[in-house]
Design a protein around this motif. Structure first.
Motif, PDB file in Angstrom:
ATOM      1  N   ILE A 184       0.819  -1.218   0.000  1.00 28.27           N
ATOM      2  CA  ILE A 184       0.000   0.000   0.000  1.00 28.27           C
ATOM      3  C   ILE A 184       0.854   1.270   0.000  1.00 28.27           C
ATOM      4  O   ILE A 184       0.469   2.292  -0.549  1.00 28.27           O
ATOM      5  N   THR A 185       2.065   1.182   0.584  1.00 26.98           N
ATOM      6  CA  THR A 185       2.913   2.381   0.645  1.00 26.98           C
ATOM      7  C   THR A 185       3.887   2.448  -0.534  1.00 26.98           C
ATOM      8  O   THR A 185       3.822   3.368  -1.340  1.00 26.98           O
ATOM      9  N   THR A 186       4.775   1.441  -0.647  1.00 34.34           N
ATOM     10  CA  THR A 186       5.849   1.532  -1.650  1.00 34.34           C
ATOM     11  C   THR A 186       5.360   1.258  -3.073  1.00 34.34           C
ATOM     12  O   THR A 186       5.915   1.801  -4.027  1.00 34.34           O
ATOM     13  N   GLU A 187       4.323   0.426  -3.221  1.00 36.82           N
ATOM     14  CA  GLU A 187       3.876   0.067  -4.575  1.00 36.82           C
ATOM     15  C   GLU A 187       2.639   0.840  -5.021  1.00 36.82           C
ATOM     16  O   GLU A 187       2.293   0.822  -6.204  1.00 36.82           O
ATOM     17  N   ARG A 188       1.958   1.511  -4.098  1.00 42.52           N
ATOM     18  CA  ARG A 188       0.750   2.258  -4.464  1.00 42.52           C
ATOM     19  C   ARG A 188       0.914   3.750  -4.171  1.00 42.52           C
ATOM     20  O   ARG A 188       0.959   4.567  -5.079  1.00 42.52           O
ATOM     21  N   ALA A 189       1.027   4.102  -2.886  1.00 43.54           N
ATOM     22  CA  ALA A 189       1.043   5.519  -2.505  1.00 43.54           C
ATOM     23  C   ALA A 189       2.291   6.260  -3.005  1.00 43.54           C
ATOM     24  O   ALA A 189       2.182   7.349  -3.578  1.00 43.54           O
ATOM     25  N   GLN A 190       3.473   5.676  -2.810  1.00 44.08           N
ATOM     26  CA  GLN A 190       4.712   6.376  -3.188  1.00 44.08           C
ATOM     27  C   GLN A 190       4.763   6.777  -4.661  1.00 44.08           C
ATOM     28  O   GLN A 190       5.036   7.934  -4.970  1.00 44.08           O
ATOM     29  N   PRO A 191       4.493   5.862  -5.606  1.00 44.33           N
ATOM     30  CA  PRO A 191       4.501   6.274  -7.018  1.00 44.33           C
ATOM     31  C   PRO A 191       3.442   7.330  -7.330  1.00 44.33           C
ATOM     32  O   PRO A 191       3.698   8.243  -8.118  1.00 44.33           O
ATOM     33  N   LEU A 192       2.243   7.214  -6.711  1.00 41.29           N
ATOM     34  CA  LEU A 192       1.185   8.192  -6.974  1.00 41.29           C
ATOM     35  C   LEU A 192       1.558   9.572  -6.440  1.00 41.29           C
ATOM     36  O   LEU A 192       1.308  10.594  -7.097  1.00 41.29           O
ATOM     37  N   VAL A 193       2.160   9.623  -5.258  1.00 43.20           N
ATOM     38  CA  VAL A 193       2.621  10.902  -4.691  1.00 43.20           C
ATOM     39  C   VAL A 193       3.697  11.507  -5.592  1.00 43.20           C
ATOM     40  O   VAL A 193       3.673  12.699  -5.896  1.00 43.20           O
ATOM     41  N   ALA A 194       4.656  10.672  -6.023  1.00 45.17           N
ATOM     42  CA  ALA A 194       5.736  11.165  -6.889  1.00 45.17           C
ATOM     43  C   ALA A 194       5.178  11.713  -8.204  1.00 45.17           C
ATOM     44  O   ALA A 194       5.641  12.737  -8.709  1.00 45.17           O
TER      45      ALA A 194
END
Length: 452
Positions: free
Chosen positions: A384-394
């Protein structure tokens, strides 16, 4: 962000060590060699180094630029760039999402880093004949996980409570050179052992036919992305602690170079170590040629390698290696925990000691929930963090800087840097590059991750 001296880095080397420490984490020393071993060694290394330059470097500049411009927490720094009420709200949402992401990353990261602390303590117990204690320190029992997750978080909070200069900067200056020294000594030692040269060849001689394989490209894209902590707002926070005149492109180049060097050194140590272990009778590949236990490589293959060595040497090497892993975990965790801590300090006027204590208690609470529901939540938190949220935030950061930040305002920010001419080719290309190329590359990562 308060403009008092203690809330800014006191020196360039202090910032470089802290920012490199943020980027240099378990992803470099654990993730990078595992990815390289799984995705073709030299081919993966070559693609990774290219992607660091074409994606990692420009995105790191973007995060630092936004943070320094805002001189505040990531949510308000993003909102400051907006020029309409709606764009300001969207910016605040992207920034706030990055703060939540950083907090959730701390849960699994603290558990993982707690393992490194306990694995560092195990050879000490073993060397003194406490075999039962040593076995407990290396098994994955509930009691061990609860205790060492808490110990690791308390270590991080202890550093953060001391502030930017006395805590983050001072400890980064101590820990990063130590980490580099241990890595270099580890590489030199491993390369003297039988079997190491085979591993060195796998890493350094690329099979050019594999460079365009989807697995290699996407693995390298993801590793580039996560190893530099892009999308967690850690670099925005560190950017806010920078003086206005600092040359961000130059500082980012030093950080990126340090980060890549550590990843390469880790691979130069761990991949030859795998082949040394194989030479000593440890099975590292399955029948189809795939890597066994790729996710737990450092907890299985390397301890098995250490166990094949003579006498006290096995304890010394195991201790030194897991101290190295603990340092990598600590320098990254410091920057990630600083993200919600700085936000809480600004929004509540809470002094640093109390804010760090509150965030520490929150992370301990969330981490222990993950420990108690390990099979369900550990992998879920990573996804949920490294594979979903992080790319979307970037992606949000790249689009926002490229399309929302007015060109004249951005040029003014660039020109405020010492010895920087915004008419030079680099600074003419960079805003356009972040506007078009970075979103395209990040979208490719997101598409592959969501369809993987």
């Amino acid at each position: 962000m308060s403009s008092t001296d203690s809330n800014h880095f006191s020196s360039r080397i202090g910032f470089i060590m802290a920012a490199a420490g943020s980027a240099v984490g378990v992803g470099n020393i654990w993730g990078f060699p595992t990815q390289a071993a799984t995705h073709g060694g030299g081919a993966f290394l070559l693609v990774y180094l290219v992607l660091i330059v074409i994606l990692g470097y420009p995105m790191l500049i973007a995060e630092l630029m936004i943070g320094r411009h805002g001189q505040t927490n990531p949510a308000d720094a993003m909102a400051k760039i907006g020029n309409t009420p709606i764009s300001k709200k969207i910016g605040k949402l992207i920034g706030f999402t990055s703060i939540i992401t950083a907090t959730l990353i701390c849960t699994f990261y603290s558990i993982l880093s707690g393992w490194f602390v306990s694995f560092a303590a195990a050879p000490v117990a073993g060397a003194f004949g406490f075999s039962q204690a040593s076995a407990w320190l290396t098994d994955f029992s509930l009691s061990r996980n609860l205790i060492f997750t808490t110990i690791f978080i308390l270590m991080v909070i202890w550093v953060i409570r001391q502030g930017v200069q006395e805590g983050i900067e001072k400890w980064s200056k101590r820990l990063m050179p130590l980490l580099l020294l241990i890595l270099v000594l580890g590489v030199v030692y491993i390369l003297t052992l039988p079997g190491a040269m085979q591993g060195l060849k796998v890493l350094l001689v690329p099979d050019f036919s594999r460079i365009w394989e989807a697995d290699v490209l996407i693995g390298a894209l993801g590793q580039t992305f996560f190893s530099l902590t892009i999308g967690t707002a850690a670099m925005m926070v560190y950017g806010a602690y920078l003086g206005k005149k600092e040359n961000i492109a130059k500082l980012t180049a030093y950080v990126t170079l340090t980060d890549s060097s550590v990843a390469l050194l880790a691979a130069l140590m761990i991949i030859p170590a795998m082949y040394v272990a194989q030479h000593n009778g440890v099975q590292i590949f399955n029948e189809s040629g795939g890597l066994l236990n790729s996710d737990t490589l450092v907890f299985t293959v390397l301890p098995a390698l250490f166990a094949t060595l003579d006498g006290s040497l096995q304890y010394i090497l195991a201790f030194v290696f897991f101290v190295l892993m603990t340092i990598a975990g600590l320098t990254s965790a410091i920057s990630i925990v600083e993200v919600p801590t700085s936000y809480l300090m600004e929004k509540t006027s809470m002094e640093r000691n109390k804010a760090a204590g509150f965030i520490g208690a929150l992370i301990i609470f969330l981490s222990l929930i993950v420990v108690l529901n390990f099979d369900t939540l550990f992998g879920f938190m990573i996804t949920i963090t490294t594979e979903r949220a992080q790319p979307l935030v970037a992606l949000g950061i790249a689009v926002y800087l490229g399309w929302v930040w007015k060109r004249n305002n951005l040029l003014q920010e660039i020109q405020e840097q010492q010895d920087v001419d915004s008419s030079r080719l680099f600074w003419r290309i960079w805003p356009i590059y972040v506007r078009y190329i970075c979103p395209l590359l990040i979208t490719l990562i997101i598409f592959q991750l969501f369809n993987g």
